[in-house]
Scaffold this active site. Structure first.
Site, mmCIF file in Angstrom:
data_model
loop_
_atom_site.group_PDB
_atom_site.id
_atom_site.type_symbol
_atom_site.label_atom_id
_atom_site.label_comp_id
_atom_site.label_asym_id
_atom_site.label_seq_id
_atom_site.Cartn_x
_atom_site.Cartn_y
_atom_site.Cartn_z
ATOM 1 N N GLU A 169 0.799 -1.238 0.000
ATOM 2 C CA GLU A 169 0.000 0.000 0.000
ATOM 3 C C GLU A 169 0.825 1.278 0.000
ATOM 4 O OE1 GLU A 169 -2.731 -0.419 3.274
ATOM 5 O OE2 GLU A 169 -3.724 -2.146 2.368
ATOM 6 N N GLU A 273 -5.964 -10.758 -1.586
ATOM 7 C CA GLU A 273 -6.794 -10.602 -0.378
ATOM 8 C C GLU A 273 -8.262 -10.540 -0.786
ATOM 9 O OE1 GLU A 273 -5.384 -7.433 2.173
ATOM 10 O OE2 GLU A 273 -3.296 -7.813 1.660
HETATM 11 C C1 GLA Z 1 -4.841 -4.744 4.256
HETATM 12 C C2 GLA Z 1 -3.648 -5.594 4.657
HETATM 13 C C3 GLA Z 1 -4.058 -6.903 5.257
HETATM 14 C C4 GLA Z 1 -5.192 -6.747 6.257
HETATM 15 C C5 GLA Z 1 -6.331 -6.018 5.619
HETATM 16 C C6 GLA Z 1 -7.457 -5.803 6.589
HETATM 17 O O1 GLA Z 1 -5.403 -5.140 3.095
HETATM 18 O O2 GLA Z 1 -2.773 -5.826 3.581
HETATM 19 O O3 GLA Z 1 -2.956 -7.467 5.897
HETATM 20 O O4 GLA Z 1 -4.739 -6.077 7.389
HETATM 21 O O5 GLA Z 1 -5.864 -4.746 5.218
HETATM 22 O O6 GLA Z 1 -7.835 -6.948 7.228
#
Ligand code: GLA
Length: 378
Positions: A169, A273
């Site tokens: 990020e 994710e």
């Molecule tokens: C981001 C992070 C993850 C997790 C999510 C929320 O996407 O990369 O590790 O913390 O937020 O659960």
């Protein structure tokens, strides 16, 4: 007479016991049937199917969870235990107990482990960026702290982790670099340095850049530039992780453009994710920025008593389009990882509004696969 009655009662008990045993067997075998040939098998010639796992699940030993996990998934990522605040809570004091347990839990099940994540502004320990007077450290000190963290962590898991989310990020929605403390203290080259250190610590590990909002054109452009910059400095980057915290309204055309743009730069692409919220996002601007928070309001929680059939069908249609997209690009797609297994444990129940009931994952609250799981497997 008495002995005869006793014999009959005994027989009746035996019959009852056999009925119970038989129905138990039927239950177990129907659960097994449900989980045999799972997602990972359906996509075995295309990409890995992963999920995030937390320490409660690793230690709890829940039979149903473990059976669903091993039937449907062949890759895992730690939900929290490999983040910097856990691994190095105090300067130079590394805590590997949980992460080691997680990695060996995955190893015993033959699952591929991704390390998540080395450099992220969130869930970094508070001492990381400051001296003991609370003043920001110098560029030199920060580089050294980042180097030591990466060397120690990547070195510790060498050979056990396939690849690392090196930087998480780092890009804003306007395409600019996030003004995180890494960026503010070290400067823009912190990304190059992080990839360099990770490669030095384990030359065999794959290295990834990971981010949300990858259906955004400005972000896509910035990530393409990042890949070019890393490569032009002779640094290794194997893949871009598209977090894919999506909602039913997410723009899959823009999302696909990003897959194509990253692949065009010669790197692999992964959904890292994946979860697909069915709930309204307050103010309409969907983001997975973890600091986002809105007050609870009833209208934002429409399925607290259960998801409607229409919504579940809509989610099914969305998932089929998404997996068709992954299949179209399976030459560059190496992994699709869900952020969890069952709706019961999804972070989306509390993000961006605390206390809602969301349904973003492939398994429902009873660990039953949603109908669309079987549809995408066809
Ligand atoms: C981001 C992070 C993850 C997790 C999510 C929320 O996407 O990369 O590790 O913390 O937020 O659960």
């Amino acid at each position: 007479m008495k002995t005869k009655i006793k014999l009959v009662i005994c027989k009746l008990r035996l019959v009852r016991l056999s009925v119970v045993m038989l129905s138990l067997c039927a239950c177990v075998s129907s659960a097994q049937a449900q989980h045999a040939n799972g997602l990972k098998d359906a996509f075995k010639d295309r990409f890995l199917i992963g999920t995030a796992v937390n320490m409660w699940q690793v230690r709890n030993g829940d039979t149903l969870f473990n059976s669903v996990l091993t039937s449907h998934f062949n890759a895992v990522v730690a939900e929290n235990c490999m983040k910097a605040e856990v691994l190095q809570p105090i300067e130079n004091m590394f805590y590997f107990k949980d992460a080691d347990e997680f990695v060996s839990y995955a190893g015993k099940r033959g699952m591929v482990v991704t390390g998540h994540c080395l450099v992220w502004h969130s869930q970094a320990p508070s001492w990381f960026f400051r001296d003991d007077k609370g003043v920001r450290v110098s560029r030199e000190v920060m580089i050294e702290r980042m180097r030591r963290h990466i060397y120690t962590v990547v070195g510790h898991f060498k050979g056990r982790v396939k690849g690392w989310d090196v930087v998480n990020e780092a890009v804003e929605f306007d395409g600019s670099l996030r003004r995180s403390e890494f960026r503010e203290i070290i400067g823009e080259d912190y990304i190059r340095l992080a990839f360099q250190f990770a490669h030095e610590a384990d030359p065999d590990a794959e290295l990834y850049y990971n981010d949300y909002g990858m259906d955004n054109a400005a972000k896509r452009g910035a990530v393409v530039n990042m890949i070019r910059d890393l490569k032009s400095h002779g640094l290794r980057i194997d893949a871009v992780g598209m977090q894919s915290h999506l909602a039913l309204g997410s723009d899959l055309t823009e999302y696909e453009k990003s897959v194509e743009a990253f692949a065009g730069e010669g790197v692999k692409v992964m959904a890292t994710e994946l979860d697909v919220s069915v709930l309204p996002f307050p103010n309409g601007t969907m983001t997975a920025e973890v600091s986002t928070n809105f007050d609870y309001q009833e209208y934002l929680n429409p399925f607290k008593n259960g998801i409607s059939k229409e919504k579940l069908d809509e989610q099914g249609r969305f998932m089929r389009r998404l997996f068709d997209l992954y299949k179209r690009h399976s030459d560059v797609f190496t992994r699709v990882t869900f952020w969890g297994v069952s709706d019961a444990f999804s972070w989306k129940n509390d993000f961006p509004v605390h206390g809602r009931t969301d349904f973003p994952l492939p398994f429902d609250r009873d660990m039953k696969a949603k109908p669309w799981v079987y549809e995408i497997m066809k």
